[in-house]
Write a protein that holds these residues in place. Structure first.
Motif, PDB file in Angstrom:
ATOM      1  N   THR A   1      41.189  41.059  47.781  1.00 51.46           N
ATOM      2  CA  THR A   1      41.598  41.396  46.419  1.00 51.46           C
ATOM      3  C   THR A   1      40.888  42.662  45.947  1.00 51.46           C
ATOM      4  OG1 THR A   1      42.108  39.098  45.854  1.00 51.46           O
ATOM      5  CG2 THR A   1      41.645  40.594  44.031  1.00 51.46           C
TER       6      THR A   1
ATOM      7  N   ASP B   1      40.652  36.651  51.485  1.00 58.67           N
ATOM      8  CA  ASP B   1      39.836  36.616  50.268  1.00 58.67           C
ATOM      9  C   ASP B   1      38.528  35.865  50.482  1.00 58.67           C
ATOM     10  OD1 ASP B   1      40.948  38.227  48.355  1.00 58.67           O
ATOM     11  OD2 ASP B   1      42.294  36.708  47.567  1.00 58.67           O
TER      12      ASP B   1
ATOM     13  N   ASN C   1      36.151  41.351  49.225  1.00 60.06           N
ATOM     14  CA  ASN C   1      37.258  40.653  49.878  1.00 60.06           C
ATOM     15  C   ASN C   1      38.564  41.435  49.741  1.00 60.06           C
ATOM     16  OD1 ASN C   1      38.145  40.234  47.266  1.00 60.06           O
ATOM     17  ND2 ASN C   1      37.589  38.073  47.214  1.00 60.06           N
TER      18      ASN C   1
ATOM     19  N   ARG D   1      46.396  35.891  52.916  1.00 58.50           N
ATOM     20  CA  ARG D   1      45.593  36.404  51.796  1.00 58.50           C
ATOM     21  C   ARG D   1      44.443  35.470  51.449  1.00 58.50           C
ATOM     22  NH1 ARG D   1      47.747  40.376  48.153  1.00 58.50           N
ATOM     23  NH2 ARG D   1      46.130  39.564  46.815  1.00 58.50           N
ATOM     24  N   GLU D   2      44.695  34.162  51.501  1.00 56.91           N
ATOM     25  CA  GLU D   2      43.625  33.218  51.165  1.00 56.91           C
ATOM     26  C   GLU D   2      42.462  33.350  52.134  1.00 56.91           C
ATOM     27  OE1 GLU D   2      44.792  29.204  49.529  1.00 56.91           O
ATOM     28  OE2 GLU D   2      46.663  29.757  50.514  1.00 56.91           O
TER      29      GLU D   2
END
Length: 531
Positions: free
Chosen positions: A229, A208, A227, A204-205
């Protein structure tokens, strides 16, 4: 660097068994960072292989503007190779050295081209990615690789691709096996890459940090600006609207069904009344015949009108249902895995690991431990040592490769072998909780997708006899799509025993409720509470 792009036109790909994967896919990407997401089995890695020319499409074309770099998910690097061979620069270095010694041929200048600083660039890149301990100066590029961790292999492969100065760079699960420091270095490379970057990842990082999210679903690609999110928020809003539309469509089908029944009841009453009038001959025969014909015509129109409305409502319901995504959750009740505070689990005292450190580790009660440390330090070796020493409670290990199956057997058969005293119906009931319902439980292990293998592996471990009270998980989030990652988190939330998890996925570790951080270093283990 000139603007670069990647263009896919009418791309169609069919597996050798005739199963279609992509049908007429169109996609254009310019400069920037694109995260490619989708369920396991949706074709993310296959699409990258098609772009890279490793697979041929049935129809359509792929056009890449400029040089292409491709870091595969299943990258393997053999030990015993020279570093410059792994990086793909040995022939260039040899030509460069012959030129410098005065023994060059005209072909050597062609080999070098404009890469006069290739050695310095290679060493600088290796240092930037945290591999200075492998090569710290140009002369060390000739050394052979004796041992290499999974994370170091990924970083060496990335270095090799970056040395080619690609305009378009494809990365398939690049953060697999990377420790926290290495991930941060990769994030920096991603941020600084000036061309067209396409990343397949469950991180996820990393997602994003993307500019665009491309979702593979049902054989097509859809682009979302922003991104990961932002993508999640967009999908969540769409799903809320889709659920409302589904409810409305379902209610409309019920309503149209009732109205059709009511219409048919009225028509039957009219028919019976008309028949009665005809039998009693209260009007002239010609008049009654005309009325009967008009009634039948009117009844046919009314009936057909209601049938059409019902079919339209059903079609709308089908479309509304297609818009809904599968959000099934694993739900597991495992009381036999419960541990109590203070109960001894592991007592490893001054144990020398084969990789060097001497470790002491004591675990009691339902602790949830995150085992961290740099790539190659020996985390997997420590898990093996714990298993070999014998924990004080029943334990099971989930290896990185999920290679715990008899591939020729079905999911049901694999689980049954681990729980020989369980009744078949009990096993199937439990497998249903892991989303293997009905015939899904009879699929051969060899045919499972990555996410399915994870669920099947969890079922094998958690349903085994005796029930495990210690689970050791080695990089469990590698290669998982995000729904599968949610499934893993749900299953671990139900587990009431002790956990030791090797992972560099910080959000995942936080979600499963880690209670203690343990770092493996050259000196041994250092521990810190969560806080």
């Amino acid at each position: 660097m000139a603007a670069t792009s990647l263009s896919i036109s009418d791309l169609t790909f069919i597996w050798p068994d005739g199963e279609p994967l992509f049908e007429g896919v169109d996609l254009v990407l310019g400069q920037g960072r694109t995260g490619l997401v989708g369920l396991n089995g949706s074709g993310k890695s296959t699409l990258l292989r098609l772009i890279a020319g490793r697979l041929c499409p049935e129809r359509g074309s792929v056009t890449v503007s400029g040089a292409l770099g491709y870091l595969r998910q299943d990258l393997t690097i053999s030990t015993g190779q020279r570093v410059d061979e792994i990086l793909g620069i040995r022939s260039t270095r040899d030509a460069l050295h012959r030129i410098e010694s005065g023994a060059a041929t005209e072909f050597d200048f062609d080999d070098v081209g404009g890469q006069w600083d290739i050695e310095e660039r290679a060493v600088a890149l290796l240092g930037k990615l945290g591999l200075a301990h492998i090569v710290a100066e140009p002369a060390q590029l000739e050394r052979t690789i004796e041992t290499l961790s999974g994370g170091e292999a990924v970083l060496l492969g990335l270095t090799a691709e970056l040395l080619r100065d690609p305009d378009v760079l494809l990365l398939d699960e690049p953060t697999n096996n990377l420790d926290r420091v290495a991930r941060e270095r990769l994030y920096e490379v991603v941020a600084q890459f000036p061309g067209t970057l396409v990343v397949v990842s469950h991180d996820r990082e990393l997602l994003d940090r993307m500019d665009i999210i491309a979702e593979l679903r049902d054989g097509g690609v859809r682009l979302f600006g922003g991104n990961f999110t932002v993508y999640e928020q967009t999908v969540a809003a769409e799903q809320e609207a889709a659920r409302a539309a589904f409810r409305d469509a379902k209610n409309d089908v019920r309503k149209q069904g009732r109205e059709l029944v009511e219409a048919r009841t009225k028509l039957d009453r009219r028919k019976r009344y008309g028949k009665k009038m005809f039998e009693q001959k209260r009007e002239p025969k010609i008049v009654m015949g005309l009325r009967k014909m008009q009634a039948e015509e009117s009844a046919g129109k009314l009936r057909n009108n209601h049938i059409e409305k019902l079919e339209e409502a059903k079609a709308t319901l089908d479309e509304a249902e297609k818009a809904l995504r599968d959000d099934r959750e694993i739900r597991v009740d495992l009381p036999a895995t419960r541990l109590y505070p203070g109960q001894d689990v592991i007592d490893l005292d001054d144990f020398p690991l084969a990789c060097g450190p001497v470790v002491t580790l004591k675990v009691s009660g339902p602790e949830r431990i995150a085992l961290t440390g740099r790539n190659g330090i020996g985390k997997t070796t420590l898990l093996d040592a714990i298993a070999a020493q014998g924990p004080k409670v029943p334990s099971r290990t989930l290896p990185q490769r999920l290679d715990i199956f008899d591939e020729s057997l079905s999911v049901f058969e694999n689980v049954a072998h681990q729980a020989p005293h369980a009744l078949p119906e009990e096993i199937r009931a439990q497998l249903a909780r892991f989303l293997f319902r009905g015939a899904d439980a009879d699929v051969a292990a060899a045919a499972l997708s990555g996410g399915e293998r994870l669920r099947a592996a969890l079922a094998m471990l958690l349903l085994a006899e005796p029930a495990p009270r210690l689970l050791m998980l080695d990089e469990p989030t590698n290669n998982l799509d995000l729904p599968s990652l949610a499934h893993l988190t749900q299953a671990l939330a139900s587990f009431q025993g002790a956990l030791i998890v090797v992972s560099h996925d910080q959000p995942f570790l936080q979600q499963i409720g880690i209670t203690r951080w343990v770092e493996l270093t050259e000196e041994g283990l250092s521990t810190a509470p969560v806080g």
